[in-house]
Each structure stands twice: as structure tokens, then as C-alpha cells.
Motif scaffolding. Structure first.
Motif, PDB file in Angstrom:
ATOM      1  N   PRO A 158      35.238  41.981 112.642  1.00 37.39           N
ATOM      2  CA  PRO A 158      34.071  41.096 112.640  1.00 37.39           C
ATOM      3  C   PRO A 158      33.846  40.388 111.313  1.00 37.39           C
ATOM      4  O   PRO A 158      33.107  39.411 111.254  1.00 37.39           O
ATOM      5  CB  PRO A 158      32.915  42.050 112.959  1.00 37.39           C
ATOM      6  N   TYR A 159      34.465  40.863 110.236  1.00 45.44           N
ATOM      7  CA  TYR A 159      34.278  40.204 108.943  1.00 45.44           C
ATOM      8  C   TYR A 159      35.325  39.116 108.737  1.00 45.44           C
ATOM      9  O   TYR A 159      34.996  37.992 108.354  1.00 45.44           O
ATOM     10  CB  TYR A 159      34.350  41.214 107.802  1.00 45.44           C
ATOM     11  N   ALA A 160      36.590  39.433 109.021  1.00 44.01           N
ATOM     12  CA  ALA A 160      37.660  38.459 108.810  1.00 44.01           C
ATOM     13  C   ALA A 160      37.527  37.252 109.727  1.00 44.01           C
ATOM     14  O   ALA A 160      38.048  36.177 109.428  1.00 44.01           O
ATOM     15  CB  ALA A 160      39.019  39.129 109.018  1.00 44.01           C
ATOM     16  N   SER A 161      36.836  37.415 110.868  1.00 39.63           N
ATOM     17  CA  SER A 161      36.712  36.306 111.819  1.00 39.63           C
ATOM     18  C   SER A 161      35.585  35.344 111.461  1.00 39.63           C
ATOM     19  O   SER A 161      35.415  34.321 112.119  1.00 39.63           O
ATOM     20  CB  SER A 161      36.483  36.852 113.230  1.00 39.63           C
ATOM     21  N   LEU A 162      34.819  35.661 110.421  1.00 38.65           N
ATOM     22  CA  LEU A 162      33.723  34.785 109.977  1.00 38.65           C
ATOM     23  C   LEU A 162      34.040  34.228 108.599  1.00 38.65           C
ATOM     24  O   LEU A 162      34.528  34.943 107.723  1.00 38.65           O
ATOM     25  CB  LEU A 162      32.396  35.567 109.917  1.00 38.65           C
ATOM     26  N   ASN A 163      33.758  32.952 108.393  1.00 37.42           N
ATOM     27  CA  ASN A 163      33.982  32.324 107.093  1.00 37.42           C
ATOM     28  C   ASN A 163      32.960  32.863 106.095  1.00 37.42           C
ATOM     29  O   ASN A 163      31.754  32.648 106.269  1.00 37.42           O
ATOM     30  CB  ASN A 163      33.855  30.809 107.214  1.00 37.42           C
ATOM     31  N   PRO A 164      33.403  33.564 105.043  1.00 34.03           N
ATOM     32  CA  PRO A 164      32.447  34.175 104.110  1.00 34.03           C
ATOM     33  C   PRO A 164      31.636  33.161 103.315  1.00 34.03           C
ATOM     34  O   PRO A 164      30.621  33.518 102.711  1.00 34.03           O
ATOM     35  CB  PRO A 164      33.353  35.011 103.191  1.00 34.03           C
ATOM     36  N   ARG A 165      32.070  31.898 103.307  1.00 34.12           N
ATOM     37  CA  ARG A 165      31.378  30.871 102.524  1.00 34.12           C
ATOM     38  C   ARG A 165      30.345  30.102 103.351  1.00 34.12           C
ATOM     39  O   ARG A 165      29.664  29.226 102.814  1.00 34.12           O
ATOM     40  CB  ARG A 165      32.389  29.886 101.938  1.00 34.12           C
ATOM     41  N   GLU A 166      30.272  30.418 104.628  1.00 32.94           N
ATOM     42  CA  GLU A 166      29.356  29.681 105.500  1.00 32.94           C
ATOM     43  C   GLU A 166      28.201  30.562 105.955  1.00 32.94           C
ATOM     44  O   GLU A 166      28.400  31.741 106.287  1.00 32.94           O
ATOM     45  CB  GLU A 166      30.098  29.134 106.727  1.00 32.94           C
ATOM     46  N   LYS A 167      27.037  29.975 106.001  1.00 24.28           N
ATOM     47  CA  LYS A 167      25.884  30.673 106.553  1.00 24.28           C
ATOM     48  C   LYS A 167      26.012  30.765 108.070  1.00 24.28           C
ATOM     49  O   LYS A 167      26.757  30.004 108.688  1.00 24.28           O
ATOM     50  CB  LYS A 167      24.590  29.936 106.175  1.00 24.28           C
ATOM     51  N   ILE A 168      25.287  31.698 108.631  1.00 25.24           N
ATOM     52  CA  ILE A 168      25.384  31.930 110.068  1.00 25.24           C
ATOM     53  C   ILE A 168      24.979  30.687 110.855  1.00 25.24           C
ATOM     54  O   ILE A 168      25.536  30.391 111.910  1.00 25.24           O
ATOM     55  CB  ILE A 168      24.514  33.142 110.471  1.00 25.24           C
ATOM     56  N   ARG A 169      24.043  29.925 110.326  1.00 23.80           N
ATOM     57  CA  ARG A 169      23.635  28.665 110.956  1.00 23.80           C
ATOM     58  C   ARG A 169      24.854  27.746 111.156  1.00 23.80           C
ATOM     59  O   ARG A 169      25.036  27.160 112.226  1.00 23.80           O
ATOM     60  CB  ARG A 169      22.600  27.971 110.065  1.00 23.80           C
ATOM     61  N   THR A 170      25.697  27.680 110.132  1.00 20.89           N
ATOM     62  CA  THR A 170      26.879  26.820 110.191  1.00 20.89           C
ATOM     63  C   THR A 170      27.963  27.412 111.083  1.00 20.89           C
ATOM     64  O   THR A 170      28.607  26.697 111.857  1.00 20.89           O
ATOM     65  CB  THR A 170      27.443  26.594 108.775  1.00 20.89           C
ATOM     66  N   VAL A 171      28.163  28.729 110.978  1.00 26.16           N
ATOM     67  CA  VAL A 171      29.187  29.407 111.779  1.00 26.16           C
ATOM     68  C   VAL A 171      28.956  29.161 113.271  1.00 26.16           C
ATOM     69  O   VAL A 171      29.871  28.785 114.012  1.00 26.16           O
ATOM     70  CB  VAL A 171      29.188  30.921 111.486  1.00 26.16           C
ATOM     71  N   LEU A 172      27.733  29.369 113.711  1.00 26.92           N
ATOM     72  CA  LEU A 172      27.426  29.193 115.128  1.00 26.92           C
ATOM     73  C   LEU A 172      27.302  27.722 115.498  1.00 26.92           C
ATOM     74  O   LEU A 172      27.619  27.326 116.625  1.00 26.92           O
ATOM     75  CB  LEU A 172      26.140  29.935 115.478  1.00 26.92           C
ATOM     76  N   GLY A 173      26.866  26.903 114.554  1.00 23.92           N
ATOM     77  CA  GLY A 173      26.728  25.478 114.820  1.00 23.92           C
ATOM     78  C   GLY A 173      28.061  24.800 115.063  1.00 23.92           C
ATOM     79  O   GLY A 173      28.158  23.857 115.859  1.00 23.92           O
ATOM     80  N   HIS A 174      29.127  25.278 114.372  1.00 20.75           N
ATOM     81  CA  HIS A 174      30.459  24.696 114.564  1.00 20.75           C
ATOM     82  C   HIS A 174      30.884  24.768 116.031  1.00 20.75           C
ATOM     83  O   HIS A 174      31.441  23.807 116.572  1.00 20.75           O
ATOM     84  CB  HIS A 174      31.488  25.450 113.713  1.00 20.75           C
ATOM     85  N   ALA A 175      30.655  25.934 116.644  1.00 23.20           N
ATOM     86  CA  ALA A 175      31.094  26.128 118.037  1.00 23.20           C
ATOM     87  C   ALA A 175      30.442  25.105 118.953  1.00 23.20           C
ATOM     88  O   ALA A 175      31.093  24.553 119.849  1.00 23.20           O
ATOM     89  CB  ALA A 175      30.763  27.545 118.495  1.00 23.20           C
ATOM     90  N   LEU A 176      29.165  24.841 118.734  1.00 24.48           N
ATOM     91  CA  LEU A 176      28.459  23.870 119.574  1.00 24.48           C
ATOM     92  C   LEU A 176      28.916  22.440 119.289  1.00 24.48           C
ATOM     93  O   LEU A 176      29.083  21.635 120.204  1.00 24.48           O
ATOM     94  CB  LEU A 176      26.956  23.997 119.337  1.00 24.48           C
ATOM     95  N   ALA A 177      29.134  22.144 118.012  1.00 18.94           N
ATOM     96  CA  ALA A 177      29.516  20.785 117.641  1.00 18.94           C
ATOM     97  C   ALA A 177      30.914  20.434 118.155  1.00 18.94           C
ATOM     98  O   ALA A 177      31.141  19.322 118.650  1.00 18.94           O
ATOM     99  CB  ALA A 177      29.454  20.631 116.126  1.00 18.94           C
ATOM    100  N   VAL A 178      31.856  21.378 118.041  1.00 15.06           N
ATOM    101  CA  VAL A 178      33.235  21.127 118.474  1.00 15.06           C
ATOM    102  C   VAL A 178      33.287  20.771 119.952  1.00 15.06           C
ATOM    103  O   VAL A 178      34.068  19.908 120.384  1.00 15.06           O
ATOM    104  CB  VAL A 178      34.121  22.354 118.178  1.00 15.06           C
ATOM    105  N   HIS A 179      32.445  21.414 120.744  1.00 14.97           N
ATOM    106  CA  HIS A 179      32.456  21.187 122.190  1.00 14.97           C
ATOM    107  C   HIS A 179      31.349  20.234 122.649  1.00 14.97           C
ATOM    108  O   HIS A 179      31.077  20.131 123.843  1.00 14.97           O
ATOM    109  CB  HIS A 179      32.337  22.525 122.924  1.00 14.97           C
TER     110      HIS A 179
END
Length: 347
Positions: free
Chosen positions: A113-134
Motif C-alpha cells: 500500500p505504500y509503494a503504490s502511492l506517490n509519496p510526493r502527492e497528497k491524497i487529494r491528488t492521488v485520488l483525483g488523478h484516477a477521476l481525471a484520467v477517465h
């Protein structure tokens, strides 16, 4: 050619995923010209189906090919050959642009669960990417979707501006689950999602996945090496060894009446909370062989406690030993041509 792939009790109209004769070989190159000299046979002729709304557990030792199966189904690795039929369409040979329309419907929850998340990004950005890409939602309402998804996995919307290192392992895995569910998929590969977590947290995450599966009508391939975890969440279980399937059965059937000697060995190692119940541990000798040069015949024979000479000569054909319960072993599920084994040869 002898048919060695497992049949399935799932009707074609009920199957969301139908995998047939899947192979995934990794080439090994050598020499001055870097030619392919041999292959690592990570997955070697695997077939199974998963019906809509079903959770299928995929178990086996490290090196059995479980994770490779999951990643190849999602086209995170290219299949060497075989068919991956997802909702009536063969996606095994689609181009990357053509696969984009399926990415939204097929998601993965990673083991770490740690390696799969970008350590430099806030959770807002991590989850926002998934929505934006699709292209899900507008930029104005995506934050509301993110907060709602965090709450679905038991986290607060107040966590949006935190970084991954500020969370515990269990919380990070919940974020990974939220990211997978944010795009409203039909199918999820959960790749050993609790193996990196403390035992006390594992049950919480498994219960969460089970609740979300019912709530969102998810279909899931749950990969694990812990059979106690798989029993809790799965409707059916697939047992793999060295790139091949050994046994497939409904969960209750497999745990109460395993047929294949490899399955019996795995189950004998599962701790029993009833200390008065006697369980004879089956110890497998040696290590799992190399997938570069797997044993002839039955790939499990070099470690099998009941192997005989014929096991080296024949790749076992899956036999239905009880309704929807298939096993590939010439000893416990005798083959048509080998059903006359002498009584003294049997355990």
C-alpha cells in the motif's frame, strides 16, 4: 492434443471474465546478439471463468504464478498466448488505445500500500488523478466524489491534504481501495491486498472488501497465499502451482474435502483455533522447481508425497470429482487411461 485446461461450471452468459489457455512466458536472452535462449514459464495454460458478482480466490506458494495471472488479465503484462474474454470481448490482443475503454472497468489493488502511492502527492491528488484520467465528473465536483469515496472505505475527508507517509499501513491500503473504486469498476484484481499488513488489520481490510463487493456488485479475483483469508471472502477457490492450476472448487467444498495432494498440504498448514482438533501436518520436501525447466508430466510430482512413476509421464487432465469441483491428479482423480492403477499403489 490432450485437453489439460480446467472446465468451468460458469455459463457463458453469466461470466464476466473467461480466461482460456492463458500463457505468460518471460524470455531469457543470452549471447552476443541477445537472442532468446529459453523462457520462464510463469503461467502455462491456465483457464477459468468468474461469474458476475463472484469473488474467486487464487492461492498458491510464492512463485506459483498468481500475481502474473492477475496482471496479465489486466494487460499490465502482455500475454504470450491465450484468450482473455471480458464481458464478451477478447481483450488479449487489443492495442493500448483500444484498451483504454476497458481500464475504467478493470482495476487493481496492489500488495504494497505504500509503494503504490506517490509519496510526493497528497491524497487529494492521488485520488483525483484516477477521476481525471477517465474524465469522470467535472473539476468542480471531483472533490466531493473523493471525499465520498474516502468515507466509503472508513476514512475522513479531512485526510485529503495529508501525504501517504502520514498514514498507517491499513489506512494506506484503504486509500488504494478507494482509488480503485473511484472509477466505479466492474472487476477488481486484489493482489495479496493484506499480506503486507499486521494480522490485527488484515481482517478489517478483508471485511471492508467484502462489504464493498456487496454494495457495488463487484466481481473480484482475490489473490493470496493465506488460505484462512481466502476462505472468508471467496465463493470459489483456484489452487495454482508452478504456473498451472491444480484444483478448482467452491470454497466450502475445497476446505472440507480437498482432492489434490498439493491442496491438502496447503490446508494442513492453516492454523486451527480449536486446539483439541487433531490435524496432521503435510510437509512438502524441497523448494518449488524453477519455471525455466519445470518437471515433466505433473509439475507437482517432485514434491508430491504420493507420486508414482506415471506422474512423470502424463500431464494430468482435470477431472470433476464432485459437482463444480475439478482436480488434476492421476492418483486422487484417476485419468481415463490411468484409472486401473493397482490398489497397492494408492495411499
Amino acid at each position: 492434443m490432450t485437453e489439460t485446461s480446467f472446465p468451468t461450471p460458469v455459463a457463458p452468459s453469466d461470466a464476466l471474465l473467461d480466461v482460456r489457455h492463458l500463457k505468460k512466458y518471460f524470455p531469457i536472452r543470452g549471447g552476443v546478439l541477445s537472442r532468446v535462449v529459453t523462457n520462464v514459464k510463469a503461467v502455462d495454460d491456465v483457464s477459468f471463468s468468474i461469474r458476475r458478482g463472484e469473488v474467486v480466490g487464487l492461492v498458491g506458494e510464492s512463485g506459483s504464478g498468481k500475481t502474473t495471472v492477475g496482471r496479465t488479465i489486466l494487460r499490465l503484462g502482455e500475454p504470450t498466448s491465450g484468450v482473455i474474454d471480458f464481458d464478451g470481448a477478447d481483450i488479449s490482443k487489443l492495442s493500448k488505445p483500444a484498451m483504454r475503454r476497458y481500464r475504467k472497468r478493470m482495476q487493481i489493488v496492489f500488495q504494497d500500500p505504500y509503494a503504490s502511492l506517490n509519496p510526493r502527492e497528497k491524497i487529494r491528488t492521488v485520488l483525483g488523478h484516477a477521476l481525471a484520467v477517465h474524465n469522470i465528473g467535472t473539476s468542480a465536483d471531483r472533490e466531493d466524489r473523493i471525499v465520498a469515496m474516502l468515507e466509503q472505505v472508513g476514512l475522513s475527508g479531512d485526510y485529503l491534504d495529508r501525504f501517504p507517509h502520514e498514514f498507517s499501513g491499513g489506512q494506506r491500503q484503504r486509500i488504494g481501495i478507494a482509488r480503485a473504486l473511484a472509477v466505479e469498476p466492474d472487476f477488481i484484481v486484489a493482489d495479496e491486498p493484506v499480506s503486507a499488513l499486521d494480522v490485527s488489520i488484515q481482517a478489517q481490510v478483508v471485511n471492508l472488501l467484502e462489504d464493498l463487493k456487496d454494495k457495488f456488485s463487484l466481481t473480484m479475483l482475490f489473490i493470496a497465499h493465506d488460505l484462512a483469508v481466502v476462505e472468508h471472502i471467496s465463493d470459489r477457490v483456484i489452487v495454482m502451482y508452478l504456473g498451472r492450476i491444480m484444483e478448482i472448487a467452491p470454497t466450502r467444498t475445497l476446505y472440507r474435502n480437498p482432492n489434490h495432494p498439493y491442496t491438502k498440504a496447503l490446508l494442513s498448514a492453516v492454523p486451527n483455533p480449536d486446539i483439541t482438533a487433531r490435524k496432521d501436518r503435510i510437509i512438502l520436501k524441497g523448494d518449488i522447481p524453477s519455471p525455466i525447466n519445470p518437471p515433466s508430466g505433473c509439475v507437482f510430482r517432485t514434491r508430491c508425497p504420493i507420486a508414482i512413476a506415471d506422474c512423470a509421464k502424463v500431464v494430468p487432465v482435470p477431472v470433476e470429482v464432485s459437482p463444480a469441483h475439478f482436480s488434476a491428479c492421476i492418483r486422487t482423480a484417476p485419468q481415463p487411461a490411468y484409472g486401473q492403477l493397482a490398489a497397492q499403489d494408492m495411499p
